[in-house]
Design a protein around this motif. Structure first.
Motif, PDB file in Angstrom:
ATOM      1  N   ILE A 192       1.120  -1.184  -0.067  1.00 52.09           N
ATOM      2  CA  ILE A 192       0.018   0.057  -0.067  1.00 52.09           C
ATOM      3  C   ILE A 192       0.899   1.139   0.073  1.00 52.09           C
ATOM      4  O   ILE A 192       1.468   1.311   1.035  1.00 52.09           O
ATOM      5  CB  ILE A 192      -0.896  -0.022   1.358  1.00 52.09           C
ATOM      6  CG1 ILE A 192      -1.757  -1.288   1.392  1.00 52.09           C
ATOM      7  CG2 ILE A 192      -1.777   1.294   1.200  1.00 52.09           C
ATOM      8  CD1 ILE A 192      -2.984  -1.514   0.234  1.00 52.09           C
ATOM      9  N   GLN A 193       0.711   2.161  -0.998  1.00 52.43           N
ATOM     10  CA  GLN A 193       1.687   3.427  -1.091  1.00 52.43           C
ATOM     11  C   GLN A 193       3.069   3.011  -0.956  1.00 52.43           C
ATOM     12  O   GLN A 193       3.820   3.956  -0.442  1.00 52.43           O
ATOM     13  CB  GLN A 193       1.118   4.334  -0.173  1.00 52.43           C
ATOM     14  CG  GLN A 193      -0.333   4.929  -0.473  1.00 52.43           C
ATOM     15  CD  GLN A 193      -0.769   6.006   0.599  1.00 52.43           C
ATOM     16  OE1 GLN A 193       0.055   5.944   1.376  1.00 52.43           O
ATOM     17  NE2 GLN A 193      -2.033   6.681   0.368  1.00 52.43           N
ATOM     18  N   ASN A 194       3.528   2.149  -1.634  1.00 54.79           N
ATOM     19  CA  ASN A 194       4.807   1.691  -1.489  1.00 54.79           C
ATOM     20  C   ASN A 194       5.658   1.891  -0.030  1.00 54.79           C
ATOM     21  O   ASN A 194       6.792   1.927   0.096  1.00 54.79           O
ATOM     22  CB  ASN A 194       5.912   2.810  -2.283  1.00 54.79           C
ATOM     23  CG  ASN A 194       5.741   2.377  -3.688  1.00 54.79           C
ATOM     24  OD1 ASN A 194       5.582   1.268  -4.335  1.00 54.79           O
ATOM     25  ND2 ASN A 194       6.043   3.229  -4.642  1.00 54.79           N
ATOM     26  N   SER A 195       4.936   1.354   0.885  1.00 52.49           N
ATOM     27  CA  SER A 195       5.314   1.514   1.999  1.00 52.49           C
ATOM     28  C   SER A 195       5.154   0.114   3.111  1.00 52.49           C
ATOM     29  O   SER A 195       5.965  -0.178   3.730  1.00 52.49           O
ATOM     30  CB  SER A 195       4.580   2.558   2.976  1.00 52.49           C
ATOM     31  OG  SER A 195       3.302   2.488   3.145  1.00 52.49           O
ATOM     32  N   PHE A 196       4.014  -0.494   3.093  1.00 51.89           N
ATOM     33  CA  PHE A 196       3.827  -1.508   3.891  1.00 51.89           C
ATOM     34  C   PHE A 196       3.058  -2.639   2.942  1.00 51.89           C
ATOM     35  O   PHE A 196       2.360  -2.329   2.157  1.00 51.89           O
ATOM     36  CB  PHE A 196       3.178  -1.233   4.990  1.00 51.89           C
ATOM     37  CG  PHE A 196       1.890  -0.872   5.155  1.00 51.89           C
ATOM     38  CD1 PHE A 196       0.802  -1.847   5.345  1.00 51.89           C
ATOM     39  CD2 PHE A 196       1.317   0.358   4.781  1.00 51.89           C
ATOM     40  CE1 PHE A 196      -0.670  -1.599   5.167  1.00 51.89           C
ATOM     41  CE2 PHE A 196      -0.028   0.696   4.728  1.00 51.89           C
ATOM     42  CZ  PHE A 196      -0.768  -0.340   5.093  1.00 51.89           C
ATOM     43  N   GLN A 197       3.094  -3.840   3.496  1.00 51.95           N
ATOM     44  CA  GLN A 197       2.462  -5.043   3.035  1.00 51.95           C
ATOM     45  C   GLN A 197       1.223  -5.379   3.980  1.00 51.95           C
ATOM     46  O   GLN A 197       1.302  -5.641   5.172  1.00 51.95           O
ATOM     47  CB  GLN A 197       3.369  -6.506   3.031  1.00 51.95           C
ATOM     48  CG  GLN A 197       2.869  -7.312   1.931  1.00 51.95           C
ATOM     49  CD  GLN A 197       4.196  -8.387   1.765  1.00 51.95           C
ATOM     50  OE1 GLN A 197       4.973  -8.322   2.714  1.00 51.95           O
ATOM     51  NE2 GLN A 197       3.739  -9.309   0.752  1.00 51.95           N
ATOM     52  N   ASN A 229      -8.915  10.085  -3.849  1.00 45.38           N
ATOM     53  CA  ASN A 229      -9.992   9.163  -3.919  1.00 45.38           C
ATOM     54  C   ASN A 229      -9.780   7.794  -4.559  1.00 45.38           C
ATOM     55  O   ASN A 229     -10.603   7.182  -4.968  1.00 45.38           O
ATOM     56  CB  ASN A 229     -11.311   9.540  -4.430  1.00 45.38           C
ATOM     57  CG  ASN A 229     -11.680  10.944  -3.767  1.00 45.38           C
ATOM     58  OD1 ASN A 229     -11.794  10.963  -2.485  1.00 45.38           O
ATOM     59  ND2 ASN A 229     -12.109  11.859  -4.298  1.00 45.38           N
ATOM     60  N   GLU A 230      -8.345   7.374  -4.742  1.00 41.86           N
ATOM     61  CA  GLU A 230      -8.054   6.153  -5.133  1.00 41.86           C
ATOM     62  C   GLU A 230      -7.193   5.207  -4.011  1.00 41.86           C
ATOM     63  O   GLU A 230      -6.610   6.015  -3.327  1.00 41.86           O
ATOM     64  CB  GLU A 230      -7.308   6.025  -6.283  1.00 41.86           C
ATOM     65  CG  GLU A 230      -7.962   6.718  -7.438  1.00 41.86           C
ATOM     66  CD  GLU A 230      -6.967   6.806  -8.499  1.00 41.86           C
ATOM     67  OE1 GLU A 230      -7.622   6.736  -9.726  1.00 41.86           O
ATOM     68  OE2 GLU A 230      -5.903   7.214  -8.390  1.00 41.86           O
ATOM     69  N   LEU A 231      -7.150   4.180  -3.936  1.00 41.94           N
ATOM     70  CA  LEU A 231      -6.563   3.350  -2.915  1.00 41.94           C
ATOM     71  C   LEU A 231      -5.116   2.802  -4.165  1.00 41.94           C
ATOM     72  O   LEU A 231      -5.372   2.027  -5.073  1.00 41.94           O
ATOM     73  CB  LEU A 231      -6.927   2.164  -2.453  1.00 41.94           C
ATOM     74  CG  LEU A 231      -6.181   1.222  -1.585  1.00 41.94           C
ATOM     75  CD1 LEU A 231      -5.526   1.946  -0.282  1.00 41.94           C
ATOM     76  CD2 LEU A 231      -7.126  -0.006  -1.137  1.00 41.94           C
ATOM     77  N   ILE A 232      -4.223   3.198  -3.882  1.00 41.07           N
ATOM     78  CA  ILE A 232      -2.872   2.891  -4.581  1.00 41.07           C
ATOM     79  C   ILE A 232      -2.251   1.485  -4.165  1.00 41.07           C
ATOM     80  O   ILE A 232      -1.759   1.414  -2.872  1.00 41.07           O
ATOM     81  CB  ILE A 232      -1.719   3.859  -4.644  1.00 41.07           C
ATOM     82  CG1 ILE A 232      -2.583   5.155  -5.360  1.00 41.07           C
ATOM     83  CG2 ILE A 232      -0.697   3.566  -5.635  1.00 41.07           C
ATOM     84  CD1 ILE A 232      -1.844   6.386  -5.151  1.00 41.07           C
ATOM     85  N   ILE A 233      -2.298   0.500  -4.924  1.00 38.23           N
ATOM     86  CA  ILE A 233      -1.819  -0.781  -4.595  1.00 38.23           C
ATOM     87  C   ILE A 233      -0.724  -1.254  -5.442  1.00 38.23           C
ATOM     88  O   ILE A 233      -0.857  -1.021  -6.779  1.00 38.23           O
ATOM     89  CB  ILE A 233      -2.845  -1.995  -4.598  1.00 38.23           C
ATOM     90  CG1 ILE A 233      -3.843  -1.591  -3.533  1.00 38.23           C
ATOM     91  CG2 ILE A 233      -2.062  -3.229  -4.281  1.00 38.23           C
ATOM     92  CD1 ILE A 233      -4.940  -2.733  -3.493  1.00 38.23           C
ATOM     93  N   ASN A 234       0.633  -1.182  -5.098  1.00 40.16           N
ATOM     94  CA  ASN A 234       1.783  -1.586  -5.662  1.00 40.16           C
ATOM     95  C   ASN A 234       2.106  -3.253  -5.605  1.00 40.16           C
ATOM     96  O   ASN A 234       1.525  -3.748  -4.775  1.00 40.16           O
ATOM     97  CB  ASN A 234       3.039  -0.901  -5.225  1.00 40.16           C
ATOM     98  CG  ASN A 234       2.887   0.723  -5.316  1.00 40.16           C
ATOM     99  OD1 ASN A 234       2.412   1.086  -4.207  1.00 40.16           O
ATOM    100  ND2 ASN A 234       3.153   1.397  -6.384  1.00 40.16           N
ATOM    101  N   TYR A 235       2.630  -3.557  -6.828  1.00 44.08           N
ATOM    102  CA  TYR A 235       2.532  -5.055  -6.594  1.00 44.08           C
ATOM    103  C   TYR A 235       4.122  -5.505  -7.673  1.00 44.08           C
ATOM    104  O   TYR A 235       4.442  -4.874  -8.216  1.00 44.08           O
ATOM    105  CB  TYR A 235       1.542  -5.983  -7.453  1.00 44.08           C
ATOM    106  CG  TYR A 235       1.287  -5.487  -8.959  1.00 44.08           C
ATOM    107  CD1 TYR A 235       1.843  -6.245  -9.933  1.00 44.08           C
ATOM    108  CD2 TYR A 235       0.432  -4.112  -9.128  1.00 44.08           C
ATOM    109  CE1 TYR A 235       1.839  -5.832 -11.244  1.00 44.08           C
ATOM    110  CE2 TYR A 235       0.467  -4.142 -10.717  1.00 44.08           C
ATOM    111  CZ  TYR A 235       0.861  -4.584 -11.639  1.00 44.08           C
ATOM    112  OH  TYR A 235       0.613  -4.518 -12.829  1.00 44.08           O
ATOM    113  N   CYS A 236       4.538  -6.755  -7.231  1.00 40.78           N
ATOM    114  CA  CYS A 236       5.579  -7.046  -7.707  1.00 40.78           C
ATOM    115  C   CYS A 236       5.934  -8.804  -7.531  1.00 40.78           C
ATOM    116  O   CYS A 236       5.356  -9.186  -6.573  1.00 40.78           O
ATOM    117  CB  CYS A 236       7.020  -6.413  -7.245  1.00 40.78           C
ATOM    118  SG  CYS A 236       7.237  -6.548  -5.559  1.00 40.78           S
TER     119      CYS A 236
END
Length: 153
Positions: free
Chosen positions: A117-122, A140-147
């Protein structure tokens, strides 16, 4: 005539006494409160709720705050991106649902993807998207990063 009246009086006294004893017995029975237990095998299974109950249930679910969450997916590193990047999903879904969706969408054979979540925690797999949205939304968006591999830590 007085004898007849006295006989009736005596009989009425005995009937009053029997009524009192009957009411005492009723009170004793009521005080015991006999519980009947019904096994689950005899319970009724409803395939469809009655119309009034369906309306009440829909009111409760609308009041409980189920809404659509806007999610923006951003890949990290060499992980391929998905198109479109923005999706809407119900707020009562969990992070594990997102993980399964991305594994299918990216056709990952290892069935392992790391979400942040926002490049900070899992987040934990059982966390609800609505809760994360309220805490960490951006524009107004939830940013989810994935790898594919562990990116942070």
């Amino acid at each position: 005539m007085s004898m007849i009246q006295s006989d009736q009086d005596e009989s009425s006294d005995t009937s009053d006494a029997s009524e009192v004893s009957d009411t005492l017995e009723d009170k004793v029975i009521e005080d015991e409160k006999i519980e009947t237990r019904i096994p689950l095998s005899t319970s009724i299974v409803l395939e469809k709720l009655p119309d009034q109950k369906q309306v009440q249930l829909s009111r409760i679910t609308n009041e409980s705050g189920i809404f659509k969450v806007t999610i923006r997916f951003q890949p990290i590193g060499s992980t391929p991106s998905i198109n479109p990047r923005v999706f809407k999903i119900s707020s009562n879904q969990s992070i594990s649902t997102i993980s399964k969706f991305l594994i299918k969408r990216l056709k990952i054979k290892s069935n392992l993807i790391y979400l942040y979540i926002q490049n900070s925690f899992q987040p934990n797999p059982d966390e609800k998207l609505g809760d994360l949205y309220h805490l960490f939304k951006t524009n107004n968006e939830l940013i989810i990063n994935y790898c594919h591999s562990i990116a942070f830590g």
